[in-house]
Design a protein around this motif. Structure first.
Motif, PDB file in Angstrom:
ATOM      1  N   VAL A 155      -3.854  16.149 -13.250  1.00 15.18           N
ATOM      2  CA  VAL A 155      -5.079  15.388 -13.064  1.00 15.18           C
ATOM      3  C   VAL A 155      -4.699  14.096 -12.339  1.00 15.18           C
ATOM      4  O   VAL A 155      -3.530  13.716 -12.306  1.00 15.18           O
ATOM      5  CB  VAL A 155      -5.768  15.066 -14.402  1.00 15.18           C
ATOM      6  N   LEU A 156      -5.695  13.461 -11.757  1.00 11.16           N
ATOM      7  CA  LEU A 156      -5.451  12.183 -11.108  1.00 11.16           C
ATOM      8  C   LEU A 156      -5.655  11.046 -12.098  1.00 11.16           C
ATOM      9  O   LEU A 156      -6.648  11.031 -12.834  1.00 11.16           O
ATOM     10  CB  LEU A 156      -6.388  11.993  -9.914  1.00 11.16           C
ATOM     11  N   VAL A 157      -4.723  10.109 -12.092  1.00  7.04           N
ATOM     12  CA  VAL A 157      -4.855   8.930 -12.945  1.00  7.04           C
ATOM     13  C   VAL A 157      -4.827   7.691 -12.048  1.00  7.04           C
ATOM     14  O   VAL A 157      -4.111   7.656 -11.035  1.00  7.04           O
ATOM     15  CB  VAL A 157      -3.724   8.861 -13.994  1.00  7.04           C
ATOM     16  N   PRO A 158      -5.606   6.662 -12.376  1.00 10.92           N
ATOM     17  CA  PRO A 158      -5.654   5.475 -11.523  1.00 10.92           C
ATOM     18  C   PRO A 158      -4.360   4.675 -11.622  1.00 10.92           C
ATOM     19  O   PRO A 158      -3.769   4.538 -12.694  1.00 10.92           O
ATOM     20  CB  PRO A 158      -6.846   4.688 -12.062  1.00 10.92           C
ATOM     21  N   THR A 159      -3.935   4.128 -10.494  1.00 14.17           N
ATOM     22  CA  THR A 159      -2.746   3.277 -10.478  1.00 14.17           C
ATOM     23  C   THR A 159      -3.099   1.806 -10.579  1.00 14.17           C
ATOM     24  O   THR A 159      -2.247   0.978 -10.885  1.00 14.17           O
ATOM     25  CB  THR A 159      -1.941   3.494  -9.195  1.00 14.17           C
ATOM     26  N   GLY A 160      -4.350   1.474 -10.270  1.00 15.69           N
ATOM     27  CA  GLY A 160      -4.786   0.082 -10.345  1.00 15.69           C
ATOM     28  C   GLY A 160      -4.565  -0.701  -9.074  1.00 15.69           C
ATOM     29  O   GLY A 160      -5.150  -1.765  -8.891  1.00 15.69           O
ATOM     30  N   THR A 161      -3.711  -0.199  -8.184  1.00 18.83           N
ATOM     31  CA  THR A 161      -3.437  -0.919  -6.933  1.00 18.83           C
ATOM     32  C   THR A 161      -3.279   0.075  -5.788  1.00 18.83           C
ATOM     33  O   THR A 161      -2.943   1.240  -5.993  1.00 18.83           O
ATOM     34  CB  THR A 161      -2.140  -1.739  -7.028  1.00 18.83           C
ATOM     35  N   THR A 162      -3.537  -0.410  -4.598  1.00 21.50           N
ATOM     36  CA  THR A 162      -3.243   0.343  -3.382  1.00 21.50           C
ATOM     37  C   THR A 162      -2.562  -0.597  -2.401  1.00 21.50           C
ATOM     38  O   THR A 162      -2.700  -1.818  -2.489  1.00 21.50           O
ATOM     39  CB  THR A 162      -4.521   0.908  -2.733  1.00 21.50           C
ATOM     40  N   SER A 163      -1.812  -0.021  -1.477  1.00 21.72           N
ATOM     41  CA  SER A 163      -1.156  -0.803  -0.442  1.00 21.72           C
ATOM     42  C   SER A 163      -2.046  -0.864   0.791  1.00 21.72           C
ATOM     43  O   SER A 163      -2.780   0.084   1.093  1.00 21.72           O
ATOM     44  CB  SER A 163       0.189  -0.170  -0.066  1.00 21.72           C
ATOM     45  N   THR A 164      -1.967  -1.968   1.495  1.00 19.80           N
ATOM     46  CA  THR A 164      -2.677  -2.071   2.763  1.00 19.80           C
ATOM     47  C   THR A 164      -2.079  -1.068   3.739  1.00 19.80           C
ATOM     48  O   THR A 164      -0.857  -1.059   3.954  1.00 19.80           O
ATOM     49  CB  THR A 164      -2.558  -3.485   3.338  1.00 19.80           C
ATOM     50  N   PRO A 165      -2.885  -0.184   4.307  1.00 23.79           N
ATOM     51  CA  PRO A 165      -2.315   0.828   5.200  1.00 23.79           C
ATOM     52  C   PRO A 165      -1.719   0.192   6.446  1.00 23.79           C
ATOM     53  O   PRO A 165      -2.183  -0.846   6.926  1.00 23.79           O
ATOM     54  CB  PRO A 165      -3.516   1.714   5.544  1.00 23.79           C
ATOM     55  N   ARG A 166      -0.665   0.832   6.946  1.00 20.97           N
ATOM     56  CA  ARG A 166      -0.085   0.370   8.193  1.00 20.97           C
ATOM     57  C   ARG A 166      -1.100   0.488   9.319  1.00 20.97           C
ATOM     58  O   ARG A 166      -1.918   1.411   9.351  1.00 20.97           O
ATOM     59  CB  ARG A 166       1.123   1.224   8.568  1.00 20.97           C
ATOM     60  N   ALA A 167      -1.053  -0.451  10.254  1.00 20.46           N
ATOM     61  CA  ALA A 167      -1.832  -0.317  11.472  1.00 20.46           C
ATOM     62  C   ALA A 167      -1.356   0.938  12.204  1.00 20.46           C
ATOM     63  O   ALA A 167      -0.188   1.338  12.071  1.00 20.46           O
ATOM     64  CB  ALA A 167      -1.653  -1.545  12.352  1.00 20.46           C
ATOM     65  N   PRO A 168      -2.233   1.583  12.968  1.00 11.00           N
ATOM     66  CA  PRO A 168      -1.850   2.841  13.617  1.00 11.00           C
ATOM     67  C   PRO A 168      -0.556   2.761  14.407  1.00 11.00           C
ATOM     68  O   PRO A 168       0.304   3.644  14.289  1.00 11.00           O
ATOM     69  CB  PRO A 168      -3.047   3.145  14.509  1.00 11.00           C
ATOM     70  N   ARG A 169      -0.380   1.722  15.208  1.00  3.32           N
ATOM     71  CA  ARG A 169       0.849   1.646  16.013  1.00  3.32           C
ATOM     72  C   ARG A 169       2.084   1.494  15.126  1.00  3.32           C
ATOM     73  O   ARG A 169       3.137   2.063  15.421  1.00  3.32           O
ATOM     74  CB  ARG A 169       0.761   0.500  17.023  1.00  3.32           C
ATOM     75  N   ALA A 170       1.963   0.761  14.040  1.00  2.00           N
ATOM     76  CA  ALA A 170       3.096   0.622  13.122  1.00  2.00           C
ATOM     77  C   ALA A 170       3.389   1.946  12.434  1.00  2.00           C
ATOM     78  O   ALA A 170       4.554   2.312  12.229  1.00  2.00           O
ATOM     79  CB  ALA A 170       2.806  -0.469  12.102  1.00  2.00           C
ATOM     80  N   GLN A 171       2.344   2.687  12.067  1.00  2.00           N
ATOM     81  CA  GLN A 171       2.538   3.998  11.448  1.00  2.00           C
ATOM     82  C   GLN A 171       3.210   4.960  12.412  1.00  2.00           C
ATOM     83  O   GLN A 171       4.135   5.693  12.049  1.00  2.00           O
ATOM     84  CB  GLN A 171       1.191   4.567  11.005  1.00  2.00           C
TER      85      GLN A 171
END
Length: 294
Positions: A155-171
């Motif tokens: 099952v999915l459980v909440p982590t409470g935080t997310t990271s700011t996604p990389r900008a496309p060029r950085a990804q």
């Protein structure tokens, strides 16, 4: 399994489940002595990536089939569907049923009082026994039990935080660097050389591995194509689209070769030619200067 987890993420309101799985371009091999080699798809760190990108992490549990329903019922009463890993050989809605053993992910989103299980399976693929299509069905728990020797589910459980996604060029730059490392470490050479004997075992493995890679590259090609024009070099997008088509050719060639070998005939050289061509194209694109990501 990624498809099943995507269903769970959608149920939790994640707005773009495709983006979550499509941002990465890698060529990692499983850290096992297996030969021929196997690609790490889904990625070994997929659960960590989902947690960072969505704020939800799969929590895996192992339960024997006899007690699985009770565990699932508790999760379903809490409002979350369950992702289950089973043996496709024992799953009656799949064309692999009674024919081929492999791990297969699906979703349980309901349990009946009559001992039935409601299953949602988003999987889609053309097989030699017919087409597997996304489906919703109801089966008895007794029918499902043989497919659950390990009883692994999440099952999915909440982590409470997310990271700011990389900008496309950085990804994209991070992806290019990852593929370069794989090439420098000999991953592509090991993968090709391990399949070069082109016997039945090698072609059975190659058919599965190229299917995984073609699916993965198709997702990434769509992610690239959907980026704003100023976020990625158009030439890079076009060359990656060629690579995605190359993996589909490799997959189709491997499948044809496997069918011939199973029929007692010699494998055509096209399968290895297609594999060498697309792996060389991936390395060339990653190493190319001026690909718009430097």
């Amino acid at each position: 399994m990624s498809d099943a987890l995507a269903v769970l993420l959608a149920a939790r309101g994640v707005p773009d489940v495709g983006d979550v799985f499509a941002r990465d371009w890698r060529f990692d091999l499983r850290d096992t002595p297996a030969d021929p080699a196997q690609v790490a798809l889904p990625a070994d760190d997929q659960d960590d990536r989902l947690a960072r990108r969505t704020g939800w992490r799969p929590r895996w549990t192992v339960t024997d089939p006899a007690t699985a329903a009770g565990s699932w019922r508790a999760a379903l009463q809490g409002g979350t569907p369950v992702a289950v890993v089973g043996d496709a050989y024992h799953l009656p809605w799949l064309p692999y049923h009674g024919r081929e053993h492999m791990e297969h992910g699906f979703v349980v989103d309901g349990l009946g009082t009559d001992g039935t299980v409601h299953v949602v399976d988003p999987y889609e693929n053309a097989t030699e026994w017919g087409r597997a299509a996304p489906t919703a069905t109801r089966v008895s728990l007794d029918t499902l039990a043989p497919a659950l020797p390990g009883g692994r589910w999440a099952v999915l459980v909440p982590t409470g935080t997310t990271s700011t996604p990389r900008a496309p060029r950085a990804q994209i730059a991070a992806n290019v660097a990852a593929v370069r490392r794989a090439a420098d470490n000999g991953a592509y050479e090991r993968f090709v050389d391990g399949h070069a004997p082109a016997g039945r075992a090698e072609l059975e493995n190659l058919t599965l591995q190229t299917w995984l890679l073609a699916r993965d590259r198709s997702l990434h090609a769509r992610w690239l194509a959907d980026l704003p024009a100023d976020a990625v070099d158009a030439g890079f997008v076009a060359r990656f689209a060629d690579i995605e088509r190359g993996w589909r050719r490799a997959m189709e060639s491997a499948y044809v070769a496997l069918r011939r070998v199973r029929g007692g005939r010699r494998a055509p050289g096209a399968a290895l030619d297609a594999l060498r061509s697309v792996t060389a194209a991936e390395v060339e694109l990653a190493r190319a200067p001026g690909n718009g990501q430097e």
